[in-house]
Design a protein around this motif. Sequence first.
Motif, short mmCIF file in Angstrom:
data_model
loop_
_atom_site.label_atom_id
_atom_site.label_comp_id
_atom_site.label_asym_id
_atom_site.label_seq_id
_atom_site.Cartn_x
_atom_site.Cartn_y
_atom_site.Cartn_z
N UNK A 123 28.47 39.27 39.54
CA UNK A 123 29.25 38.11 39.08
C UNK A 123 30.62 38.53 38.54
N UNK A 124 30.64 39.62 37.79
CA UNK A 124 31.91 40.13 37.27
C UNK A 124 32.83 40.52 38.42
N UNK A 125 32.29 41.22 39.40
CA UNK A 125 33.10 41.61 40.56
C UNK A 125 33.60 40.38 41.32
N UNK A 126 32.74 39.37 41.46
CA UNK A 126 33.14 38.17 42.18
C UNK A 126 34.27 37.44 41.46
N UNK A 127 34.25 37.44 40.13
CA UNK A 127 35.34 36.81 39.37
C UNK A 127 36.65 37.56 39.57
N UNK A 128 36.57 38.88 39.60
CA UNK A 128 37.76 39.69 39.85
C UNK A 128 38.31 39.42 41.25
N UNK A 129 37.43 39.40 42.23
CA UNK A 129 37.86 39.17 43.61
C UNK A 129 38.46 37.78 43.78
N UNK A 130 37.89 36.81 43.08
CA UNK A 130 38.40 35.44 43.17
C UNK A 130 39.84 35.38 42.66
N UNK A 131 40.06 36.02 41.51
CA UNK A 131 41.42 36.03 40.94
C UNK A 131 42.39 36.77 41.84
N UNK A 132 42.00 37.94 42.33
CA UNK A 132 42.89 38.74 43.16
C UNK A 132 43.21 38.03 44.47
N UNK A 133 42.26 37.27 45.00
CA UNK A 133 42.50 36.53 46.24
C UNK A 133 43.57 35.47 46.05
N UNK A 138 44.43 41.41 37.31
CA UNK A 138 43.23 41.37 36.45
C UNK A 138 43.18 42.59 35.55
N UNK A 139 42.79 42.35 34.30
CA UNK A 139 42.44 43.40 33.35
C UNK A 139 41.00 43.15 32.93
N UNK A 140 40.19 44.18 32.89
CA UNK A 140 38.78 44.06 32.54
C UNK A 140 38.55 44.56 31.11
N UNK A 141 37.91 43.72 30.30
CA UNK A 141 37.52 44.08 28.93
C UNK A 141 36.01 44.20 28.91
#
Length: 210
Positions: A123-133, A138-141
């Motif tokens: 889910x975390x990876x999918x949120x990152x990919x969604x934003x980058x698309x 993205x910055x991850x905390x």
Amino acid sequence: MRPVPFGLRGILSLLLLVLLALLPACGGTKAKLDKLERGATVLAFGDSLTFGTGANPDESYPAVLARLTGLKVVNAGVPGEVSAEGLARLPDAIDEAKPRLLILCHAGNDFLQKKDEGAAARNVRAMIDLAKARGIAVVLLATPKPGIPPSVPKFYGEIAAQERIPIEDGILEHVLLDSGLKSDFVHPNAKGYARIAEALAKLLKNSGAI
């Protein structure tokens, strides 16, 4: 059998092995971000740690980060939210805020509720990919798992490395290990949120975003 003399070649080989062993500890190449103009919108997305539970609204880390950086930091934290719910909510949050940068802090409630860690990572990876698309940096905390002591799951670092995004993976663990920086077992107080904001401001500066 006669022992082989440990000459210059042996010393050089040993030194090479030592240097190779030390390379991972040096951190390697740091992920970089495009510079943000002053006043650019940043979406701070997550759960209660982003919302600021345990402190006043103007003491949450997004509020403090905005004052430190001059950026417009939108607080999109929802207490109690798990990562699957965050993934479902993120598109609307992006549409509303129209950010240049996403600060993602999620999966803490997955750990508290003992949900599958692999699913949380996806889910975390999918949120990152969604934003980058959508062209959003993205910055991850990273959020630590509860325990004595709390510890950050390794999937955060793995995802950050694979996605080539900056990560702050130590500050929340540091805050939650210090009783003077906590309001309860899993939430910082105002001083703790200030430390988080300071660490993120430093990360943004080091990555070239500010």
